[in-house]
Design an enzyme around this catalytic site. Structure first.
Site, PDB file in Angstrom:
ATOM      1  N   CYS A 148       0.790  -1.240   0.000  1.00  0.00           N
ATOM      2  CA  CYS A 148       0.000   0.000   0.000  1.00  0.00           C
ATOM      3  C   CYS A 148       0.821   1.288   0.000  1.00  0.00           C
ATOM      4  CB  CYS A 148      -1.032   0.032   1.115  1.00  0.00           C
ATOM      5  SG  CYS A 148      -0.965  -1.267   2.304  1.00  0.00           S
ATOM      6  N   ARG A 157       7.352 -10.860   5.339  1.00  0.00           N
ATOM      7  CA  ARG A 157       6.977 -10.598   6.716  1.00  0.00           C
ATOM      8  C   ARG A 157       7.660 -11.624   7.606  1.00  0.00           C
ATOM      9  NH1 ARG A 157       0.424  -9.750   5.885  1.00  0.00           N
ATOM     10  NH2 ARG A 157       0.637  -8.054   4.372  1.00  0.00           N
ATOM     11  N   GLN A 193       1.183 -11.215  -3.133  1.00  0.00           N
ATOM     12  CA  GLN A 193      -0.225 -10.856  -3.031  1.00  0.00           C
ATOM     13  C   GLN A 193      -0.747 -10.437  -4.392  1.00  0.00           C
ATOM     14  OE1 GLN A 193       0.121  -7.636  -0.136  1.00  0.00           O
ATOM     15  NE2 GLN A 193      -0.952  -8.903   1.365  1.00  0.00           N
ATOM     16  N   ASP A 252      -2.547  -8.067  -5.124  1.00  0.00           N
ATOM     17  CA  ASP A 252      -2.988  -6.915  -4.353  1.00  0.00           C
ATOM     18  C   ASP A 252      -3.525  -5.823  -5.271  1.00  0.00           C
ATOM     19  OD1 ASP A 252      -3.389  -5.499  -2.075  1.00  0.00           O
ATOM     20  OD2 ASP A 252      -1.276  -5.103  -1.662  1.00  0.00           O
ATOM     21  N   HIS A 293      -5.159  -1.545  -4.869  1.00  0.00           N
ATOM     22  CA  HIS A 293      -5.686  -0.455  -4.055  1.00  0.00           C
ATOM     23  C   HIS A 293      -6.553   0.409  -4.941  1.00  0.00           C
ATOM     24  CE1 HIS A 293      -2.274  -1.872  -1.682  1.00  0.00           C
ATOM     25  NE2 HIS A 293      -3.092  -1.640  -0.685  1.00  0.00           N
ATOM     26  N   LYS A 325     -12.852  -4.888   7.515  1.00  0.00           N
ATOM     27  CA  LYS A 325     -12.568  -5.653   6.298  1.00  0.00           C
ATOM     28  C   LYS A 325     -13.545  -6.805   6.121  1.00  0.00           C
ATOM     29  CE  LYS A 325      -9.123  -8.682   8.456  1.00  0.00           C
ATOM     30  NZ  LYS A 325      -7.769  -9.219   8.430  1.00  0.00           N
ATOM     31  N   HIS A 336      -8.261  -1.474   0.094  1.00  0.00           N
ATOM     32  CA  HIS A 336      -7.254  -2.513  -0.129  1.00  0.00           C
ATOM     33  C   HIS A 336      -8.036  -3.772  -0.495  1.00  0.00           C
ATOM     34  CE1 HIS A 336      -4.345  -0.334   2.688  1.00  0.00           C
ATOM     35  NE2 HIS A 336      -5.488   0.247   2.925  1.00  0.00           N
TER      36      HIS A 336
END
Length: 648
Positions: free
Chosen positions: A334, A363, A381, A383, A385, A471, A517
RNA sequence: GCUGCCGUAGCUCAGGGGUAGAGCACUCCCUUGGUAAGGGAGAGGUCGGAAGUUCAAAUCUUCUCGGCAGCACCA
């Protein structure tokens, strides 16, 4: 007088205060014998509970599905009694029913080991055979606390204290043993039966809090019949064979090794699978999303601004350079995406701006959390946004939901559970912002359920939201039923503010966008783990890392095998050529083990007739087809479902 | 991270205070065989790592790394 309505809508009258047992007995002796509980207006109650008001009543017998919960709950009590009989110094804490069974948490100086389980099981069998009645008593708080304190049961004392003031303190006795319990229970321990098994021991924190002492938990499974127990144990055995860690090795997809705990070495076939997934996902984004790629390493200051440093720095991989700058390997995409958004003035006309990345994130997950591909320390991910206005937010959430469900459907997941996770205790942002975000999400959640016609189940996870916003969680299950979060949609009013992201609105004013997200698969590694287990390695052709192997039966056919192999490759199919000096039986066995979907055997006969002999994974039959026809069929089958939908 | 268990050849596993064993896989040879293991020969590990106890350790002890189950965590 009391009027009780039975399931067949007949109404009978009883004296007020009649018990479920009285009612069952009034119908027949055999029913009374079979009865384990009653359902009063749908709520399970003890047979011995007096019924005070008119109600709908059902006598619950042992073969009723609802009795299973009681069997398990009673088994938990019996296990606790067994443990205390064997090791009187043990403290008992809580023992609830869970999916497929039950557990009980104990406090003992030397924790139990697997070797203790048969002993406990044996004692349980004895207790069940004694067939002591379950009886209920209501105690005063002080009485209960005094009793448990005198027994050295400190945890029980704490539990009594935790019972809300408006509730009574119930004690259930079975013979000489008793436990604090909400109930209900069956009539006697004998009704538990013998279809139970203790499964494993594990540590568990008191009240689920890692600041508390760790107790020993014993897990058991219990069923109404031996047959069901056996079926369950058999199911577990079968599921183990589908474990993605086992199949990953057998299919030569990837490996882990000591030097890289939690990071994947993708082998050729596994990486092909990975590519098949990303290629598919990339096609699904086309038109709506712009794909980007943000840096892998960014200065600490950026993570401080985003808030991640404060919240998660102990879980971040950090690197310091010669010139004493501290960088973090990105654990999230992000902040990077916000930088791209901020680069150049954005207009309201640019919104909604959907920015996607197949983002590799790292991570430092706690060692105990690592689990094959499901939980790793470096993952990708899918991912994105979405920068949008507040008005666009709900619509965007729906759009994401539609995409997630459509993708899941292509992979065979039709029954999806969507859960809304609400504000956690530790969070950023004002309550007003949270109120608003949760309100919008709740409405969207309800609409999701409505629009699906009940196919999509929804739920709320109180306090499970991200620190910056509520979420949606889309969870899928692995082979043995463990749930893993995959897709997610999170609304965020905080990050754009922290980074000072804005767009110019139609009135010329700077406005702050909302940031959503979202991930569809979540972690591609995890999603692949789920896919491996759900397909048991038998991937549909469009996903399979390899489509075929061409195996020559005799070396006379080598040239033709090469021809066939080349033709298949030319048609865009993936596969290998096996000309080894081995018998066809051997080759079939080996490639079947490797879960190659299509084995194409060619010998003299095929060479002469320009045909191929096709054997599909999981089938013992062969089909002889002309080479060209076979290729057309396979190419069609290897076409991804999204491309097929486009074509039709 | 916590509790418990585990760590021997690429894989599955046996052994267990006196200097390592099986099956499969691998290599070579014979075999050209029609749909889940044809036959033979050979190579391969110092027993996760470190320290300690011992005349002697893979085998016992401690520490450490990794794995498994569950808990906690999961931006």
């Amino acid at each position: 007088m009391l009027q009780l309505t039975f399931p067949d809508n007949s109404v009978r009258e009883y004296d007020a205060g009649a018990t479920g047992a009285d009612v069952a007995g009034s119908i027949s002796k055999s029913l009374l014998k079979k009865a384990v509980a009653v359902a009063i207006d749908g709520e399970l109650r003890d047979l011995s509970d007096p019924i005070e008001a008119n109600a709908a009543i059902e006598i619950v017998t042992r073969d009723d599905p609802r009795a299973l919960e009681l069997i398990r709950h009673d088994a938990a009590h019996v296990m606790a009694e067994a443990v205390q009989e064997l090791w009187p110094e043990t403290q008992v804490t809580i023992g609830p029913v869970i999916e497929n069974g039950f557990y009980y948490d104990f406090k003992r100086e030397t924790p139990f080991t697997t070797e203790d389980l048969p002993k406990i099981e044996k004692k349980m069998q004895q207790i069940i055979q004694r067939n002591a009645k379950f009886t209920k008593e209501i105690w005063s708080r002080d009485e209960a606390k005094e009793y448990f304190a005198s027994k050295g049961e400190d945890y029980k004392v704490e539990l009594v204290d935790a019972i809300p003031e408006d509730q009574t303190v119930k004690i259930y006795k079975q013979g000489d043993w008793l436990d604090l319990c909400r109930g209900p229970h069956m009539a006697s321990t004998g009704q538990i039966g013998q279809a139970f098994k203790l499964m494993k021991v594990a540590g568990a924190y008191w009240r689920g809090d890692s600041d508390n002492e760790m107790l020993t938990r014993i897990y058991g499974t219990a069923w109404a019949s031996d047959k069901e127990l056996k079926a369950y144990l058999h199911m577990l055995e079968e599921a183990e064979k589908r474990d993605h860690r086992k199949l990953g090795r057998e299919m030569d997809l990837y490996h882990f090794q000591e030097e890289g705990p939690g990071v994947v070495f993708w082998h050729h076939k596994g990486w092909q699978l990975f590519q098949n997934l990303t290629n598919y996902m990339r096609r699904r984004l086309e038109g709506d999303y712009q794909e980007v790629n943000a840096p892998q390493i960014l200065d600490k200051s950026l993570w401080e601004t985003s808030g991640h440093w404060e919240w998660y720095h102990e879980n971040m991989f950090v690197t310091e350079t010669e010139d004493h700058r501290t960088f973090a390997i990105k654990p999230m995409n992000c902040p990077g995406h916000v930088q791209i958004f901020k680069h150049g003035l954005k207009s309201y006309r640019d919104l909604p701006l959907r920015m996607a990345e197949f983002g590799a994130v790292s991570r430092y997950e706690p060692s105990g959390a690592l689990h094959g591909l499901m939980r790793v320390r470096a993952f990708t991910q899918d991912d994105a946004h979405i920068f949008c206005t507040e008005e666009q937010m709900a619509e965007e959430c729906h759009k994401i939901n539609d995409l997630i469900l459509s993708v899941y459907k292509h992979f065979g997941f039709e029954e999806v559970v969507v859960k809304l996770s609400t504000r956690p205790e530790k969070r950023v942002g004002s309550d007003e912002v949270w109120d608003h975000a949760e309100a919008v999400m709740t409405e969207v959640l309800n609409e999701i359920e409505e629009r699906s016609g009940g196919k999509i189940k929804t739920g709320i996870l109180e306090g499970e939201g991200a620190f910056y916003g509520p979420k949606f969680e889309y969870t899928l299950r692995d082979a043995i039923g463990r749930e893993w979060q995959c897709g997610t949609t999170q609304v965020d009013f905080t990050l754009p503010e922290r980074f000072g992201a804005f767009y110019v609105d139609s009135d010329g004013e700077k406005k702050q966008p909302v940031m959503i997200h979202r991930a569809i698969c979540g972690s591609l590694e995890r999603f692949l783990g789920i896919l491996i287990e759900n397909f048991a390695g038998h991937f549909p052709l469009w996903l399979a890392p390899q489509h075929f192997v061409v195996a020559a039966i005799t070396s006379d056919a080598d040239d033709y095998a090469k021809e066939v192999h080349a033709a298949l490759k030319k048609a865009g199919l993936r596969g290998e050529l096996d000309l080894r000096n081995e018998k066809i039986n051997y080759k079939v066995r080996e490639h079947s083990h490797a879960k190659i979907p299509v084995i194409i055997a060619v010998g003299k006969r095929e060479a002469e007739e320009n045909t191929v002999s096709i054997r599909r994974l999981g089938s013992r039959n062969q089909t002889i087809l002309g080479l060209d026809e076979a290729i057309v069929n396979l190419v069609d089958e290897a076409t991804a479902p999204d491309l097929k939908e486009l074509a039709s």
